[in-house]
Design a protein around this motif. Sequence first.
Motif, mmCIF file in Angstrom:
data_model
loop_
_atom_site.group_PDB
_atom_site.id
_atom_site.type_symbol
_atom_site.label_atom_id
_atom_site.label_comp_id
_atom_site.label_asym_id
_atom_site.label_seq_id
_atom_site.Cartn_x
_atom_site.Cartn_y
_atom_site.Cartn_z
ATOM 1 N N LEU A 198 3.345 5.966 1.023
ATOM 2 C CA LEU A 198 1.349 5.922 0.479
ATOM 3 C C LEU A 198 1.566 7.395 -0.597
ATOM 4 O O LEU A 198 1.952 8.030 -1.003
ATOM 5 N N SER B 38 -3.808 -3.752 -1.967
ATOM 6 C CA SER B 38 -2.311 -3.414 -1.229
ATOM 7 C C SER B 38 -2.381 -3.106 0.100
ATOM 8 O O SER B 38 -3.849 -3.064 0.326
ATOM 9 N N LYS C 228 6.807 2.177 7.865
ATOM 10 C CA LYS C 228 7.304 3.415 7.372
ATOM 11 C C LYS C 228 9.267 4.062 8.285
ATOM 12 O O LYS C 228 9.763 4.057 7.212
ATOM 13 N N SER D 146 -4.042 1.768 -5.502
ATOM 14 C CA SER D 146 -3.556 0.375 -4.875
ATOM 15 C C SER D 146 -2.554 -0.265 -5.603
ATOM 16 O O SER D 146 -2.640 -1.114 -6.658
ATOM 17 N N ILE E 170 1.458 -1.174 1.420
ATOM 18 C CA ILE E 170 2.874 0.103 0.443
ATOM 19 C C ILE E 170 3.613 1.149 1.592
ATOM 20 O O ILE E 170 2.907 0.366 3.096
ATOM 21 N N TYR F 108 -1.249 -1.013 3.188
ATOM 22 C CA TYR F 108 0.109 0.365 4.124
ATOM 23 C C TYR F 108 -0.783 -0.204 5.541
ATOM 24 O O TYR F 108 -1.531 -0.213 6.557
ATOM 25 N N ASN F 109 0.704 -0.436 6.191
ATOM 26 C CA ASN F 109 0.909 -0.296 8.069
ATOM 27 C C ASN F 109 1.271 1.497 8.288
ATOM 28 O O ASN F 109 3.428 1.155 7.757
#
Length: 352
Positions: free
Chosen positions: A337, A41, A48, A239, A334, A43-44
Motif C-alpha cells: 500500500l 490501480s 500481500k 494510484s 498494488i 489493491y487486494n
Amino acid sequence: MSGIVFESLLSDFTIKNPYKDFSEELHRVEIRKDPLLGDTSIYNPFLKDKARFFFGDNDPELIRKLVEDSAGTCIFCGEKVEKNTPYYPADLLPEGRIRVGEALLFPNLFSVGKYHPVVSLSKAHFLKLSEFSPELIGNGLAAASQFLNRVYSVDFSVPYSVINANYLFPAGASLVHPHLQILVTPVAYSYHGRLIDACNTYYQKFGSCYHTDLIDEEKRTGLRYITQQGKWHWMTAFSPMGSNEVIAVHEGEGDFALLSDEDLKSLSDGISKVLSFYEDLGHLSFNYSIFSLRKSHPTEGFRCLLKIINRQNLYQNYRNDDYFLQKMLQSELIINLPEELAEKLRAFFKKE
Ligand SMILES: [Zn+2]
Ligand SMILES: [Zn+2]
C-alpha cells in the motif's frame, strides 16, 4: 481551491475456497484512480501474502553470470566508451560528447527520438542499488542538463524532454552497464502528453498547479508525503503505475534545463535513497523518468516530475511483472500500500 480527489471504490464478493473446505470467503478489491489522469490501480489485501509469487528472490548466481558474460563485450566499459561510441556534430556539441565526472553523454546509435543521447553513468559495469551514489546520478543529470540547454540554443522545435533510466533486463535495458537515456522531441510521447494536457486543464479550471496542490494535499493528510529535500517533495503515488512507485515534484520549475545545480543535487540524493530503499526491499531492477517541458511552451501548470518504480527481480524463468493488467489495461497491481510504503520511506530518508 484544490481540485484533488483521492477516489477509490471497494468491490466485495464471495468465493468458495477449496483450501477452507469450500466455505464461503469474503474478498475485497480496492480500485484507485489517479487524481490527475484517472489511471486505475488495484489493491487486494489477500495478494500481500502472495507477494513472493509476483516477485521472487533475486538469484545472485544468475546475476553474477549476467554481469560477467556482458562485461567482455560492453562498449561502455573502460576505454571503449571513448573509442566505440558515436559523437555529435560540432554544430550541436563542439566537443562531440559531454563529460561530467564518470558520466559520459553521447548519441544513441539506435535513436527513438530526434535527440536521444545515452549517458554512461559509471566506470563500474555493474552497481548494486546502494552503490548508485548521489554523485554518480548527479553527474549524469548534470550532463543531461548541459545537453538540454545546448539543444534549446539551436532548436526551438523540441519542447518535450524526459530523462529515463532502465536498469537490467527486467526493466528493458539492453545493456547491464548503468546508464541514462534522454529524449528530446517535437511531440510529447503518450504519457508525457497526457500529463501536460491534464496539468494545463487543471490549471485553467482551478487556477493553480496540480502538482503544487498535490504537495499541499499530501502534506495535509500526511498519508503519502515522505519529505522535502531542497525544492523537491517526495511522496508515494496514490494510484501507482508501477511497483512501489515513488514520485518527486519540483515545487516551482517545469523545465529541467532551468533547474539549478542545487536542484539536481537534491534530486540525485533522493533518487539514490529510493534505490537503496528498493535494495532493502530485495529489488535490483528499476525504471525512472523525469518529465520536463520547455518554459516557452504555451500550456500552463507543469512541474518537473520524477516517477520511479522497481521491476521484476532476476531469477531463472522469472515472470514479467507487466501482464495484461499493466500492458493492455494500463492499470497497476498494488502489492505494498502506498501509505505503508511512505511510512517506511520516511524512516529511510531520515537515515544518513
Ligand atoms: Zn560495461
Ligand atoms: Zn538502455
